[in-house]
Design a protein around this motif. Sequence first.
Motif, mmCIF file in Angstrom:
data_model
loop_
_atom_site.group_PDB
_atom_site.id
_atom_site.type_symbol
_atom_site.label_atom_id
_atom_site.label_comp_id
_atom_site.label_asym_id
_atom_site.label_seq_id
_atom_site.Cartn_x
_atom_site.Cartn_y
_atom_site.Cartn_z
ATOM 1 N N VAL A 139 79.990 -15.757 51.631
ATOM 2 C CA VAL A 139 80.048 -14.458 50.946
ATOM 3 C C VAL A 139 79.175 -14.410 49.690
ATOM 4 N N ARG A 160 84.113 -9.887 47.371
ATOM 5 C CA ARG A 160 83.603 -10.977 48.207
ATOM 6 C C ARG A 160 84.694 -12.018 48.455
ATOM 7 N N VAL A 191 77.382 -6.471 50.888
ATOM 8 C CA VAL A 191 78.755 -6.645 51.353
ATOM 9 C C VAL A 191 78.900 -6.162 52.796
#
Length: 200
Positions: A139, A160, A191
């Motif tokens: 992430v 995240r 994202v």
Amino acid sequence: MARQKLLEVKNLKQYFPAGRGQVVKAVDGVTFDIYKGETFGLVGESGCGKSTTGRTIIRLYEATEGEVLFNGVNVHGKKSKKELKELNRKMQMIFQDPYASLNPRMTVADIIAEGIDIHGLAKTKEERMQRVYELLETVGLNREHASRYPHEFSGGQRQRIGIARALAVEPEFIIADEPISALDVSIQAQVVNLIEAPAA
């Protein structure tokens, strides 16, 4: 090859008491199907019941009426602890508010590894931490972040962490409740790419 139906929502209703015998019809007769590998968008104005629909599907709310079938199995109704545990692993949710969805008293490592611990997905502490490090890197964070607490991160970084937590148990189905609405425009696309990447 026939597509595999993953989720069936049939005439779903979610009503909440509003005092004096009144009810708020947050969700009133919603029906749709989602197939394996498909990205499905539920669109509507603010307050129309999108979040409530997601929370009811994942059983954070017990449905007032209707059915939710996941892989043909009714999500609602009486379930054993084992059945609930299995459902919780297969269905995960990324919440809209990255500030409210993370426990401020837990480190990032413990937040991400909570599902790993519950479902026994790591045999040793070393394996557990290695999985946490891998998820952090997935992430866009790094292993140094594992020992920190949520208040030390920006909104985008917290989201995240929430995504890493959802991915930790390798779910079959993820409900994303406006996961980028609280984020800066500059990182929204990043994202979205993170969420799409595991299915690629």
